[in-house]
Design a protein around this motif. Structure first.
Motif, PDB file in Angstrom:
ATOM      1  N   SER A 167      19.787 -24.453 -31.690  1.00  0.00           N
ATOM      2  CA  SER A 167      20.881 -25.434 -31.647  1.00  0.00           C
ATOM      3  C   SER A 167      22.240 -24.753 -31.752  1.00  0.00           C
ATOM      4  N   GLY A 168      22.249 -23.424 -31.822  1.00  0.00           N
ATOM      5  CA  GLY A 168      23.495 -22.676 -31.902  1.00  0.00           C
ATOM      6  C   GLY A 168      24.092 -22.645 -33.294  1.00  0.00           C
ATOM      7  N   GLN A 169      23.303 -22.978 -34.311  1.00  0.00           N
ATOM      8  CA  GLN A 169      23.776 -22.989 -35.688  1.00  0.00           C
ATOM      9  C   GLN A 169      23.218 -21.786 -36.437  1.00  0.00           C
ATOM     10  N   ARG A 170      23.885 -21.434 -37.515  1.00  0.00           N
ATOM     11  CA  ARG A 170      23.358 -20.390 -38.387  1.00  0.00           C
ATOM     12  C   ARG A 170      22.227 -20.971 -39.209  1.00  0.00           C
ATOM     13  N   PRO A 171      21.116 -20.259 -39.313  1.00  0.00           N
ATOM     14  CA  PRO A 171      20.004 -20.757 -40.136  1.00  0.00           C
ATOM     15  C   PRO A 171      20.425 -20.922 -41.594  1.00  0.00           C
ATOM     16  N   THR A 172      19.925 -21.977 -42.211  1.00  0.00           N
ATOM     17  CA  THR A 172      20.255 -22.259 -43.608  1.00  0.00           C
ATOM     18  C   THR A 172      18.995 -22.203 -44.459  1.00  0.00           C
ATOM     19  N   PHE A 173      19.216 -22.153 -45.759  1.00  0.00           N
ATOM     20  CA  PHE A 173      18.107 -22.178 -46.707  1.00  0.00           C
ATOM     21  C   PHE A 173      17.335 -23.494 -46.584  1.00  0.00           C
ATOM     22  N   LEU A 174      18.049 -24.593 -46.330  1.00  0.00           N
ATOM     23  CA  LEU A 174      17.409 -25.892 -46.168  1.00  0.00           C
ATOM     24  C   LEU A 174      16.469 -25.899 -44.956  1.00  0.00           C
ATOM     25  N   ALA A 175      16.878 -25.238 -43.882  1.00  0.00           N
ATOM     26  CA  ALA A 175      16.017 -25.145 -42.697  1.00  0.00           C
ATOM     27  C   ALA A 175      14.748 -24.359 -43.017  1.00  0.00           C
ATOM     28  N   LEU A 176      14.888 -23.303 -43.800  1.00  0.00           N
ATOM     29  CA  LEU A 176      13.725 -22.522 -44.206  1.00  0.00           C
ATOM     30  C   LEU A 176      12.781 -23.385 -45.035  1.00  0.00           C
ATOM     31  N   TRP A 177      13.331 -24.146 -46.005  1.00  0.00           N
ATOM     32  CA  TRP A 177      12.493 -25.030 -46.820  1.00  0.00           C
ATOM     33  C   TRP A 177      11.833 -26.112 -45.970  1.00  0.00           C
ATOM     34  N   GLY A 178      12.560 -26.629 -44.993  1.00  0.00           N
ATOM     35  CA  GLY A 178      11.966 -27.612 -44.086  1.00  0.00           C
ATOM     36  C   GLY A 178      10.786 -27.022 -43.334  1.00  0.00           C
ATOM     37  N   GLY A 179      10.932 -25.772 -42.913  1.00  0.00           N
ATOM     38  CA  GLY A 179       9.840 -25.088 -42.235  1.00  0.00           C
ATOM     39  C   GLY A 179       8.655 -24.853 -43.143  1.00  0.00           C
ATOM     40  N   ILE A 180       8.923 -24.537 -44.398  1.00  0.00           N
ATOM     41  CA  ILE A 180       7.834 -24.324 -45.365  1.00  0.00           C
ATOM     42  C   ILE A 180       7.064 -25.625 -45.581  1.00  0.00           C
ATOM     43  N   VAL A 181       7.795 -26.731 -45.692  1.00  0.00           N
ATOM     44  CA  VAL A 181       7.140 -28.042 -45.828  1.00  0.00           C
ATOM     45  C   VAL A 181       6.325 -28.343 -44.567  1.00  0.00           C
ATOM     46  N   LEU A 182       6.899 -28.068 -43.399  1.00  0.00           N
ATOM     47  CA  LEU A 182       6.171 -28.275 -42.146  1.00  0.00           C
ATOM     48  C   LEU A 182       4.897 -27.430 -42.114  1.00  0.00           C
TER      49      LEU A 182
END
Length: 184
Positions: free
Chosen positions: A153-168
């Motif tokens: 999406s052209g954004q810098r990865p965030t810690f929240l995105a990492l946690w979302g991936g872990i939940v996924l």
């Protein structure tokens, strides 16, 4: 008379950037990536270490990936037939090429587990180690989806995105485990 600039030539060796691929194609590829990894994860969970020793585990994960890919492509071809009488042959060919290309992550999801199982089949590593490594790699691939989504999406990865991936990844593991328990 001013000289016009030639159109930029895209270097085919360069991977496309976040803005180079239409968002619908990125969505289709991400869907294929998640779906392919979940189906192969279920197959990898179901593999018996004895199947790794006999080599049949290699074919189980490859067959899962390839057959899921073919089913996905077929279902999308059928769905894209809706309203197809309005499109010309060139547009139809491009649609088919796009469907096949966007489903590639499904087909490739079985490669790493297959290689790990082949290494164990050859006797270079113990079968339980290969199976554990395959499961961990598949879960990590799914777990990185949040980061991939932000990057695409052209954004810098965030810690929240990492946690979302872990939940996924946790949800995907539960789905894979449930599929094995309920269907095998």
């Amino acid at each position: 008379m001013p000289r016009s600039r030639p159109a930029p030539v895209r270097d085919r060796r360069r991977r496309p950037g976040p803005g180079d691929v239409p968002v619908e194609a990125v969505r289709d590829r991400m869907s294929s990536y998640v779906y392919g990894n979940i189906t192969v994860l279920a197959a990898a969970i179901a593999v018996d270490p004895e199947a790794i020793h006999h080599g049949s585990a290699i074919w189980a994960v490859l067959a899962t990936a390839v057959l899921t890919y073919l089913a996905h492509v077929l279902s999308h071809l059928v769905a894209h037939g809706i309203g197809a009488e309005e499109t010309d042959d060139a547009a139809r060919r491009e649609s088919v090429a796009s469907i096949v290309r966007n489903a590639n992550p499904i087909a490739t999801s079985g490669l790493i587990p297959a290689v790990l199982y082949a290494v164990a089949w050859a006797g270079w590593v113990p079968a339980p180690w290969a199976q554990t490594a395959a499961l961990v790699i598949l879960v990590v691939r799914i777990g990185m989806v949040g980061v991939f989504m932000q990057r695409l999406s052209g954004q810098r990865p965030t810690f929240l995105a990492l946690w979302g991936g872990i939940v996924l990844a946790a949800i995907a593991f539960v789905i894979g485990l449930a599929k094995v328990v309920l269907t095998h």
